[in-house]
Design a protein around this motif. Structure first.
Motif, PDB file in Angstrom:
ATOM      1  N   ARG A 205       0.868  -1.192  -0.030  1.00 43.63           N
ATOM      2  CA  ARG A 205       0.162   0.122  -0.264  1.00 43.63           C
ATOM      3  C   ARG A 205       0.840   1.327  -0.029  1.00 43.63           C
ATOM      4  N   ILE A 206       0.290   2.137  -0.660  1.00 47.08           N
ATOM      5  CA  ILE A 206       1.121   3.453  -0.731  1.00 47.08           C
ATOM      6  C   ILE A 206       0.301   4.566   0.043  1.00 47.08           C
ATOM      7  N   VAL A 207       1.018   5.341   1.027  1.00 47.20           N
ATOM      8  CA  VAL A 207       0.572   6.422   1.564  1.00 47.20           C
ATOM      9  C   VAL A 207       1.064   7.659   1.085  1.00 47.20           C
ATOM     10  N   ILE A 208       0.249   8.258   0.258  1.00 52.54           N
ATOM     11  CA  ILE A 208       0.589   9.624  -0.394  1.00 52.54           C
ATOM     12  C   ILE A 208       0.317  10.747   0.628  1.00 52.54           C
ATOM     13  N   MET A 209       1.608  11.673   0.887  1.00 57.48           N
ATOM     14  CA  MET A 209       1.206  12.635   1.775  1.00 57.48           C
ATOM     15  C   MET A 209       1.371  13.964   1.148  1.00 57.48           C
ATOM     16  N   LYS A 210       0.688  15.110   1.610  1.00 62.77           N
ATOM     17  CA  LYS A 210       1.022  16.440   1.387  1.00 62.77           C
ATOM     18  C   LYS A 210       0.880  17.041   2.523  1.00 62.77           C
ATOM     19  N   ASP A 211       1.673  18.357   2.704  1.00 61.28           N
ATOM     20  CA  ASP A 211       1.301  19.209   3.810  1.00 61.28           C
ATOM     21  C   ASP A 211       0.861  18.696   5.171  1.00 61.28           C
ATOM     22  N   GLY A 212       1.476  17.644   5.479  1.00 63.36           N
ATOM     23  CA  GLY A 212       1.557  16.783   6.939  1.00 63.36           C
ATOM     24  C   GLY A 212      -0.097  16.130   6.789  1.00 63.36           C
ATOM     25  N   GLU A 213      -0.662  15.958   5.684  1.00 60.97           N
ATOM     26  CA  GLU A 213      -2.027  15.231   5.813  1.00 60.97           C
ATOM     27  C   GLU A 213      -2.130  13.978   4.695  1.00 60.97           C
ATOM     28  N   ILE A 214      -2.587  13.054   4.872  1.00 56.87           N
ATOM     29  CA  ILE A 214      -2.586  11.880   3.896  1.00 56.87           C
ATOM     30  C   ILE A 214      -3.499  12.405   2.658  1.00 56.87           C
ATOM     31  N   VAL A 215      -2.972  12.238   1.456  1.00 54.26           N
ATOM     32  CA  VAL A 215      -3.872  12.335   0.289  1.00 54.26           C
ATOM     33  C   VAL A 215      -4.726  11.438  -0.130  1.00 54.26           C
ATOM     34  N   GLN A 216      -4.049  10.198  -0.144  1.00 53.57           N
ATOM     35  CA  GLN A 216      -4.466   9.070  -0.575  1.00 53.57           C
ATOM     36  C   GLN A 216      -3.740   7.704  -0.127  1.00 53.57           C
ATOM     37  N   VAL A 217      -4.546   6.647   0.275  1.00 51.84           N
ATOM     38  CA  VAL A 217      -3.777   5.574   0.894  1.00 51.84           C
ATOM     39  C   VAL A 217      -4.515   4.238  -0.115  1.00 51.84           C
TER      40      VAL A 217
END
Lengths: 384, 214
Positions: A205-217
């Protein structure tokens, strides 16, 4: 195995580095954290072994709150691999590998045995145990870095861009090796990277983050297929979305939905006529509900022309088909392996919905290699 | 020459050993204080820079003046001489300890911490061994300076080879001045060689080759 509950990290009074993060990672899962620099991926990872302390929320490892454990003990129970390799230059490879064992006061015999066991895992000779880190190549050093994290057999391993400093060829080899090792040893891995190819290759699984938040898992397939928003699409890059397509395209998307068929009960004579009219050498045979029953090729008609009247008497019932939801890459594999000219495509009730031929594949391969994907879009549109 | 040895030979041996005693005592004190202090300073880098500048200023006070200052407090003799010289030994050792530890590859320190080393284990097993070559260079520098400066101990009745030099000055007797200077120089050279050897011995095996290649 590893749970994040509303985890927030704030430095001073500024914007949080990690904001209200919730995530559960299962045992044996390989999870990649990815995002642009400053997105909080490394901070998130380092909060797990308390190299950085949480401001709010809780992280549970095996159900236990890490803030209630002694940080030194906690770190010894979690494997850790860092970017700059971080081998102790003044210690031999043996001492480096069993460093955590030393901290846990293992006996010398136990440490020696473990060191020999581990170095075999990465196919380096035992003599390397007596060498010093600077005598090894970068790739070999990072193999040792990985072994060091495995030394006391922790169920959870944190990795901070471990292959980032290596040249592309070594990196590739190490990724493969490590993925294999992870499957064999069934470790839970939290892996931080900024390299999308690496994440797609390694992660469950990939956890995509931006500005300290998860965008997509999501799984790599799902992320390629359904990027959550523009940011993810941009982060993946157009090239990758196109290249990734054979991996995520389903058979239903590219099949020819008007295969040449005849129904059961048709006479051989009219079957031949149909073949001639449609210029094909093989017919799919269905019943009145369009359920796939078998196929008929020109050879069997020729052999049985005198004896039989209806198609069902001579048709081949042992017919191989794929479901319209199956991934194209699997279908390709099956077609190629069986040496078949085509594969009928069926829905869940085994009704014929289409056909994938070698010609379809040739067009697809052509587009993947030479096209920019626009022709491919047309095929899909056409097929639909 | 032979005549000189016949009359002053005994005295020369006594003065040399006094000299050695004062220097070694001061340098040992310096090592005992400055190395732990340097390690502590490396934990507080903001404070460390200011502190080291402050010690640097103290060091600029002329050595004779420092020796003179100690007379009202500690009187005359060997003890004030040792203490004054100890102050001079501090700076090079302190600075090198601090810089040596500060410049240990942060990746290695983080790896150690991430593996589960306590702060003390990190210092003993990682930071100190890796900083040792730099620390030893500081000790060596201090020692060589101190053996030279120890001649001033004679000024406050501390004895040592400085006695020959002061006598020579008072009596206009160059041979006495040489008798004080040459052994002091030889002592300094021997100490330097010995410490160089020790430095090499103490440098961790794995660091040696990498230093050579750099």
């Amino acid at each position: 195995m590893l749970e994040f509950h509303d985890v927030t990290k704030r430095y001073g009074n500024g914007k949080p580095a990690v904001n209200n993060l919730n995530l559960t990672i299962e045992k044996g899962e390989f999870v990649c954290f990815i995002g642009p620099s400053g997105c909080g991926k490394t901070t998130t990872m380092k909060m797990v072994n308390r190299l950085i302390d949480i401001t709010e929320g809780a992280i549970l490892v095996d159900g236990k709150n890490i803030m209630k454990q002694d940080p030194v003990e906690l770190r010894r129970s979690i494997g850790y691999v860092i970017q700059q390799i971080g081998l102790m230059p003044h210690m031999t490879i043996r001492e480096n590998i069993v460093l955590v064992g030393t901290l846990l006061k293992w006996t010398k015999e136990k440490k020696d045995e473990r060191a020999r066991e581990l170095i075999k895992l990465v196919n380096l000779p035992e003599e390397y145990l007596e060498k010093y880190p600077h005598e090894l190549s970068g790739g070999q050093q990072q193999r040792i870095g990985v072994l060091r994290a495995l030394a006391v057999n922790p169920p959870l391993i944190l990795m901070d861009e471990p292959f980032g400093a290596l040249d592309p060829i070594t990196r590739d080899a190490l990724q493969e090796e490590f993925k294999k090792l992870q499957r064999e040893l069934n470790k839970t891995i939290v892996f931080v990277t900024h390299d999308m190819d690496e994440a797609l290759k390694l992660a469950d699984r990939i956890v995509i983050m931006k500005d300290g938040e998860i965008v997509q898992v999501d799984t790599p397939e799902e992320i390629l297929r359904n990027p959550a928003n523009e940011f993810v699409e941009e982060f993946l890059g157009k090239d990758r979305l196109i290249q990734g397509r054979p991996d995520v395209t389903t058979v239903g998307q590219i099949m020819n939905s008007t295969p040449i068929t005849v129904q059961i009960g048709t006479t051989l004579k009219s079957a031949i006529t149909k073949m001639r009219d449609e210029r094909v050498d093989s017919l799919l045979i269905t019943d009145s509900d369009n359920v796939l029953k078998g196929f008929l090729d020109i050879e069997s008609i020729n052999n049985n022309y005198k004896k039989a009247i209806a198609v069902e008497e001579v048709m081949e019932t042992d017919i191989y088909s794929v479901s319209q939801d199956s991934l194209l890459r699997d279908a390709i594999h099956k077609i190629l392996r069986r040496g078949a000219q085509y594969v009928p495509v069926v829905d869940e009730s085994h009704r014929l919905v289409g056909i994938v031929t070698r010609a379809t594949l040739a067009t697809l391969v052509y587009d993947t290699i030479w096209g920019d994907g626009t022709e491919f879009e047309e095929i899909v549109a056409h097929a639909e | 020459m032979m005549e000189f040895f016949a009359t002053h030979g005994n005295e020369l041996i006594i003065k040399t050993s006094e000299h050695l005693y004062i220097s070694v005592a001061a340098i040992l004190l310096g090592v005992l204080v400055a190395i732990p202090l340097g390690v502590l300073l490396s934990r507080a880098p903001n404070f460390a820079d200011r502190f080291i500048s402050f010690i640097g200023i103290l060091q600029t006070i002329p050595s004779l003046a420092i020796l003179a200052f100690f007379i009202p407090i500690l009187g005359v003799g060997k003890l004030p001489a040792i203490i004054a010289l100890f102050f001079y030994s501090l700076l090079p050792i302190l600075r090198n300890t601090y810089i040596g530890i500060r410049d240990v590859n942060p990746g290695v320190v983080e790896a150690g911490k991430g593996m589960g080393m306590s702060a003390l284990q990190s210092i003993i097993k990682v930071e100190f061994p890796m900083a040792l070559p730099v620390i030893m260079a500081g000790v060596r520098l201090s020692t060589v300076y101190l053996i030279g400066w120890a001649t001033l101990a004679a000024f406050i009745g501390g004895g040592g080879l400085g006695d020959f030099i002061f006598d020579g000055l008072n009596l206009y007797e160059p041979s006495l001045i040489i008798a004080g200077t040459v052994p002091a120089t030889i002592l300094a050279l021997i100490a330097d060689r010995l410490l160089a050897y020790l430095e090499n011995r103490l440098t961790p095996e794995g660091l040696k080759d990498s230093y050579e290649t750099v």
